[in-house]
Design a protein around this motif. Structure first.
Motif, PDB file in Angstrom:
ATOM      1  N   VAL A  65       0.875  -1.174   0.000  1.00 11.13           N
ATOM      2  CA  VAL A  65       0.000   0.000   0.000  1.00 11.13           C
ATOM      3  C   VAL A  65       0.906   1.216   0.000  1.00 11.13           C
ATOM      4  O   VAL A  65       1.678   1.429   0.939  1.00 11.13           O
ATOM      5  CB  VAL A  65      -0.929   0.026   1.228  1.00 11.13           C
ATOM      6  CG1 VAL A  65      -1.699   1.346   1.280  1.00 11.13           C
ATOM      7  CG2 VAL A  65      -1.894  -1.153   1.192  1.00 11.13           C
ATOM      8  N   MET A  66       0.840   2.008  -1.076  1.00 10.78           N
ATOM      9  CA  MET A  66       1.637   3.217  -1.196  1.00 10.78           C
ATOM     10  C   MET A  66       0.743   4.425  -0.942  1.00 10.78           C
ATOM     11  O   MET A  66      -0.169   4.703  -1.720  1.00 10.78           O
ATOM     12  CB  MET A  66       2.255   3.302  -2.592  1.00 10.78           C
ATOM     13  CG  MET A  66       2.906   4.650  -2.917  1.00 10.78           C
ATOM     14  SD  MET A  66       4.141   5.175  -1.711  1.00 10.78           S
ATOM     15  CE  MET A  66       5.335   3.876  -1.880  1.00 10.78           C
ATOM     16  N   VAL A  67       0.981   5.116   0.180  1.00 12.46           N
ATOM     17  CA  VAL A  67       0.181   6.295   0.517  1.00 12.46           C
ATOM     18  C   VAL A  67       0.814   7.508  -0.149  1.00 12.46           C
ATOM     19  O   VAL A  67       1.911   7.945   0.215  1.00 12.46           O
ATOM     20  CB  VAL A  67       0.083   6.491   2.038  1.00 12.46           C
ATOM     21  CG1 VAL A  67      -0.758   7.729   2.352  1.00 12.46           C
ATOM     22  CG2 VAL A  67      -0.516   5.256   2.700  1.00 12.46           C
ATOM     23  N   ILE A  68       0.115   8.062  -1.134  1.00 15.85           N
ATOM     24  CA  ILE A  68       0.571   9.245  -1.853  1.00 15.85           C
ATOM     25  C   ILE A  68      -0.147  10.486  -1.354  1.00 15.85           C
ATOM     26  O   ILE A  68       0.417  11.581  -1.328  1.00 15.85           O
ATOM     27  CB  ILE A  68       0.351   9.057  -3.374  1.00 15.85           C
ATOM     28  CG1 ILE A  68       1.177   7.864  -3.879  1.00 15.85           C
ATOM     29  CG2 ILE A  68       0.708  10.315  -4.143  1.00 15.85           C
ATOM     30  CD1 ILE A  68       0.930   7.515  -5.338  1.00 15.85           C
ATOM     31  N   GLY A  69      -1.410  10.337  -0.936  1.00 18.84           N
ATOM     32  CA  GLY A  69      -2.195  11.477  -0.484  1.00 18.84           C
ATOM     33  C   GLY A  69      -1.707  12.045   0.838  1.00 18.84           C
ATOM     34  O   GLY A  69      -1.040  11.372   1.621  1.00 18.84           O
ATOM     35  N   VAL A  70      -2.038  13.310   1.078  1.00 18.95           N
ATOM     36  CA  VAL A  70      -1.704  13.998   2.329  1.00 18.95           C
ATOM     37  C   VAL A  70      -2.899  13.903   3.271  1.00 18.95           C
ATOM     38  O   VAL A  70      -4.020  14.255   2.897  1.00 18.95           O
ATOM     39  CB  VAL A  70      -1.353  15.474   2.068  1.00 18.95           C
ATOM     40  CG1 VAL A  70      -1.146  16.225   3.384  1.00 18.95           C
ATOM     41  CG2 VAL A  70      -0.096  15.566   1.205  1.00 18.95           C
ATOM     42  N   GLY A  71      -2.655  13.426   4.495  1.00 22.74           N
ATOM     43  CA  GLY A  71      -3.752  13.232   5.433  1.00 22.74           C
ATOM     44  C   GLY A  71      -3.521  13.896   6.765  1.00 22.74           C
ATOM     45  O   GLY A  71      -2.700  14.812   6.903  1.00 22.74           O
ATOM     46  N   LYS A  72      -4.244  13.427   7.764  1.00 28.10           N
ATOM     47  CA  LYS A  72      -4.126  13.968   9.114  1.00 28.10           C
ATOM     48  C   LYS A  72      -2.756  13.640   9.700  1.00 28.10           C
ATOM     49  O   LYS A  72      -2.116  12.653   9.337  1.00 28.10           O
ATOM     50  CB  LYS A  72      -5.214  13.377  10.020  1.00 28.10           C
ATOM     51  CG  LYS A  72      -6.633  13.722   9.626  1.00 28.10           C
ATOM     52  CD  LYS A  72      -7.626  13.265  10.701  1.00 28.10           C
ATOM     53  CE  LYS A  72      -7.559  11.780  10.943  1.00 28.10           C
ATOM     54  NZ  LYS A  72      -8.571  11.327  11.938  1.00 28.10           N
ATOM     55  N   ALA A  73      -2.328  14.478  10.647  1.00 24.71           N
ATOM     56  CA  ALA A  73      -1.030  14.256  11.287  1.00 24.71           C
ATOM     57  C   ALA A  73      -1.003  12.935  12.040  1.00 24.71           C
ATOM     58  O   ALA A  73       0.023  12.242  12.079  1.00 24.71           O
ATOM     59  CB  ALA A  73      -0.700  15.408  12.233  1.00 24.71           C
ATOM     60  N   ILE A  74      -2.130  12.554  12.654  1.00 27.29           N
ATOM     61  CA  ILE A  74      -2.226  11.314  13.422  1.00 27.29           C
ATOM     62  C   ILE A  74      -3.429  10.517  12.933  1.00 27.29           C
ATOM     63  O   ILE A  74      -4.535  11.048  12.798  1.00 27.29           O
ATOM     64  CB  ILE A  74      -2.388  11.593  14.937  1.00 27.29           C
ATOM     65  CG1 ILE A  74      -1.233  12.444  15.464  1.00 27.29           C
ATOM     66  CG2 ILE A  74      -2.495  10.278  15.708  1.00 27.29           C
ATOM     67  CD1 ILE A  74       0.121  11.750  15.440  1.00 27.29           C
TER      68      ILE A  74
END
Length: 339
Positions: free
Chosen positions: A297-306
């Motif tokens: 699973v490659m996380v490219i999106g920007v999400g929450k800090a935690i």
């Protein structure tokens, strides 16, 4: 945020014109868009600087609006990156070289260039190791306090400007930056020819990931989103893709089960790679359950800090490689060559 490309239609300063240190003349202004520390936007006539040694003055002709620009405007931060004052935003850009400082040999006035916005320190162990995208002292355009590209004239080091081929427009040149993000993600994930992939999110980055995955030879390709209109656009954009509308009434496991069914009933044909392009916690969880055992699973999106609800034991027992990227490195030359 849609990848709106703002093309500056103003008349450029002649490429041979010599500039003063701060202002060219009263008739040449430098309109810019700034985010303030109290989450407002303002238009400011910014100073125009002459290029120093190794630098180039660029007339910015196109700049994209990135989701991170919206994050900085609305919340004032992304993780540890905090807007502590006013700053010009923007980092997806291309333009025309107006003037070159001393020591610049790779560019001449009149060249069309794409801007690689991150300027690393080039002296830390990460830069020495070639991983300059992880440099902690990077000066990144549009991240406080470093002025971004939503201004008419910008000085930038020549080393981090890339000459555009004649067949690439300014708008396409600006889009080399988000393409670089995707290229880094696909390379890091190890996406391979003839292997199945899921792209989570049919927003701007997801659509670029969809096109890049198709160009890489991945097959089959499933793209997911909450919105049917986005999926319809994705299908028109890459007709060979399979679409899946995420069901808001189902949990991550149930949505993942439905996505995996699109690849067949065998565990072997389940998707080996998932490109998570939303950064949303529920999307990351769905991606974790979608990838086959031993997959990535490659996380490219920007999400929450935690994120508090990631399925840790599922990832562990299935040996799913949960990976992340920080921007990009060494991507502009190959992106420049893509058809």
């Amino acid at each position: 945020m849609a990848p709106s490309v703002l093309v500056d239609q103003t008349t450029a300063v002649p490429a041979t014109k010599s500039l003063e240190r701060v202002v060219i003349s009263a008739s040449h202004t430098n309109p810019s868009l700034q985010v303030t520390a109290d989450h407002n936007l303002k238009s400011v006539d910014a100073p125009i600087y002459a290029p120093g040694r190794g630098e180039v003055l660029v007339h910015i002709k196109a700049t994209g609006i990135c989701g991170s620009d919206i994050h900085f405007w609305k919340t004032g931060r992304i993780g540890s990156l905090v807007f502590e004052g006013d700053c010009i935003i923007g980092h997806e850009a291309s333009g025309i070289v107006l003037q070159c400082g001393d020591g610049v040999t790779n560019l001449v006035p009149g060249d069309h260039v794409a801007v690689e916005p991150g300027v690393p320190c080039e002296s830390c162990f990460l830069c020495d190791d070639g991983r300059y995208n992880l440099c902690e002292d990077v000066r990144f355009a549009g991240v406080y306090p470093y002025a971004g590209t939503i201004q008419r004239y910008k000085v930038h080091p020549a080393k981090w400007l890339h000459k555009l081929p004649d067949n690439i427009s300014f708008a396409e040149g600006a889009l080399l930056e988000p393409l670089s993000v995707v290229m880094n993600g696909i390379t890091t994930a190890g996406l391979s020819l003839g292997r199945g992939v899921v792209v989570c999110g049919a927003g701007p980055i997801g659509l670029i990931a969809l096109a890049a995955a198709r160009a890489s030879g991945a097959h089959p390709i499933v793209i997911t989103d909450l919105e049917s209109t986005r999926l319809a656009f994705a299908k028109d954009f890459v007709p060979s893709c399979i679409t899946y509308q995420v069901d808001r009434t189902k949990n991550a496991q149930d949505n993942a089960r439905a996505i995996r069914a699109l690849f067949g009933t065998s565990e072997y044909v389940a998707p080996e790679t998932v490109l998570e392009c939303t950064g949303v916690e529920s999307g990351v969880c769905t991606a974790a359950y979608t990838a086959r055992r031993g997959g990535t699973v490659m996380v490219i999106g920007v999400g929450k800090a935690i994120m508090n609800n990631l399925p840790f034991m599922h990832l562990s027992l299935a040996e799913i490689d949960l990976r992340f990227i920080n921007r990009y490195r060494d991507t502009w030359p190959p992106c420049n060559c893509m058809p």
